[in-house]
Design a protein around this motif. Structure first.
Motif, mmCIF file in Angstrom:
data_model
loop_
_atom_site.group_PDB
_atom_site.id
_atom_site.type_symbol
_atom_site.label_atom_id
_atom_site.label_comp_id
_atom_site.label_asym_id
_atom_site.label_seq_id
_atom_site.Cartn_x
_atom_site.Cartn_y
_atom_site.Cartn_z
ATOM 1 N N PRO A 58 -27.540 90.125 25.085
ATOM 2 C CA PRO A 58 -27.230 91.293 24.264
ATOM 3 C C PRO A 58 -27.550 91.069 22.785
ATOM 4 O O PRO A 58 -27.641 89.931 22.317
ATOM 5 N N LEU A 59 -27.715 92.173 22.062
ATOM 6 C CA LEU A 59 -28.067 92.136 20.649
ATOM 7 C C LEU A 59 -26.871 92.575 19.801
ATOM 8 O O LEU A 59 -25.979 93.264 20.283
ATOM 9 N N ILE A 60 -26.888 92.186 18.537
ATOM 10 C CA ILE A 60 -25.843 92.606 17.599
ATOM 11 C C ILE A 60 -26.338 93.822 16.821
ATOM 12 O O ILE A 60 -27.461 93.825 16.304
ATOM 13 N N VAL A 61 -25.505 94.838 16.744
ATOM 14 C CA VAL A 61 -25.827 96.061 16.011
ATOM 15 C C VAL A 61 -25.271 95.929 14.598
ATOM 16 O O VAL A 61 -24.073 95.704 14.405
ATOM 17 N N HIS A 62 -26.142 96.089 13.602
ATOM 18 C CA HIS A 62 -25.749 95.970 12.199
ATOM 19 C C HIS A 62 -25.514 97.354 11.608
ATOM 20 O O HIS A 62 -26.344 98.252 11.772
ATOM 21 N N ILE A 63 -24.380 97.499 10.906
ATOM 22 C CA ILE A 63 -23.992 98.782 10.327
ATOM 23 C C ILE A 63 -23.678 98.605 8.843
ATOM 24 O O ILE A 63 -23.510 97.473 8.360
ATOM 25 N N LYS A 64 -23.593 99.719 8.130
ATOM 26 C CA LYS A 64 -23.313 99.668 6.696
ATOM 27 C C LYS A 64 -21.866 100.034 6.364
ATOM 28 O O LYS A 64 -21.287 99.510 5.418
ATOM 29 N N GLU A 65 -21.289 100.935 7.140
ATOM 30 C CA GLU A 65 -19.921 101.401 6.914
ATOM 31 C C GLU A 65 -19.127 101.309 8.213
ATOM 32 O O GLU A 65 -19.698 101.418 9.297
#
Length: 343
Positions: A58-65
């Protein structure tokens, strides 16, 4: 495909390329990530192809808020909210149950969970904001090799395979984020990192640590859980910090005619007069945090010597505090193998 190096001044271009389904490597405070639109199945598939990565990883999802989680996650627990308030943005990844079909299954490794992180890097956050989509970001390297801590490391592995690299110089931490599974009542650390067991426990109380090694036939719940990972071409042998048997190792390699390199502190390197192909200083003194920041760069540099190195002898630390993450990566790079004299 030409791979272009971008800087902060030209951020709008890689952001547009992300929206168009292309791959852009980007900096974080941990390592460089290979970015793609997390909601675009075709783009995420390109990530696996570029890295040569198994699609069950699985991959990591990067978010800003934190509100960027809303389309994917319901009902954040108090513990999750406390950890995000304390450590985001920062080197902490949290795994949640997600809404059905909110992310393509290729991004989650076919699981009903997904991993999320808010990176503590100005350029990374700006890229996510300007792209307008959450971005998957596994380490931007050939799968199984040492993770990249500079744009040049990324270019070495992925030139011609991705559209561009956003360059922000060397990363600050040098090891991937701590991964914590929040789908159980007691949070479980699946991958140690800069946010230590002690730091997590100070916020949420009891935490469990799962360091069991994933076999090739077992689907991991988080990245970096495979038995062997982060490995250079050279064989890596660990020098037990308690035995401190450096001289035995160097004598053994000389007797066998095996070309070797040393990956250790300056203090250790300068204490031996040995015929080695190369050495790389992890730190000036016995500093595990500096050693962690320089570990992957050291593995890569020793692996890239003009005269090939057959064996890298690597310094170990006690597996506690910051040493837990360092040893997690180094032991996988060495396939768990410590030096033992065979004669």
């Amino acid at each position: 495909m030409e791979t272009i190096i971008y800087t902060e001044d030209s951020l709008a271009v890689p952001a547009r390329l992300i929206r168009q389904g292309e791959l852009i490597a980007f900096p974080t405070e941990t390592v460089y990530g290979l970015g793609a639109d997390a909601t675009n199945e075709a783009a995420v598939n390109k990530v696996y192809q570029a890295k040569g990565r198994p699609s069950d990883n699985p991959l990591i999802v990067h978010i800003k808020e934190i509100t960027d989680l809303d389309p994917f996650v319901d009902n954040l627990s108090e513990k999750a909210q406390s950890l995000m308030a304390k450590f985001w943005p920062g080197p902490l990844t949290l795994i949640f149950e997600i809404k059905k079909n909110s992310l393509p299954s290729v991004a989650t490794g076919g699981l009903s969970t997904a991993a999320f992180r808010m990176p503590n890097n100005k350029m990374a956050l700006a890229l996510i904001e300007q792209a307008g989509v959450p971005i998957v970001g596994p380490s931007a390297n050939t799968s199984g090799k040492p993770s990249p801590t500079t744009a040049q490391h990324v270019y070495h592995d992925l030139a011609g395979k991705i559209a561009g690299i956003l360059d922000d110089g060397p990363t600050d931490i040098g090891l991937e984020s701590t991964v914590v599974d929040m789908t159980t009542e007691i949070p479980v650390i699946l991958r140690p990192g800069a946010v230590t067991v002690e730091a997590l426990a100070s916020v949420v109380g009891e935490v469990n640590l799962d360091q069991h090694l994933i076999s090739e036939n077992e689907a991991p719940k988080a990245p970096g859980m495979k038995y062997q990972h982060y490995s250079p071409n050279a064989r890596v042998l660990l020098i037990d910090w308690q035995k401190n048997n450096w001289q035995d190792a160097l004598d053994w390699s000389a007797k066998k005619g095996i070309s070797c390199g040393i990956l250790a502190s300056r203090e250790i390197i300068q204490s031996f007069k040995a015929d080695v192909v190369g050495n790389y200083e992890l730190s000036i003194t016995q500093d595990v945090q500096t050693a962690s920041q320089r570990l992957f760069a050291g593995l890569r540099e020793l692996d890239g010597q003009k005269q090939p190195i057959a064996v890298i002898f690597a310094q170990t630390y006690p597996e506690e505090g910051a040493g837990l993450a360092y040893m997690n990566r180094l032991k996988k790079a060495a396939n768990q193998e410590y030096f033992q004299r065979d004669d």
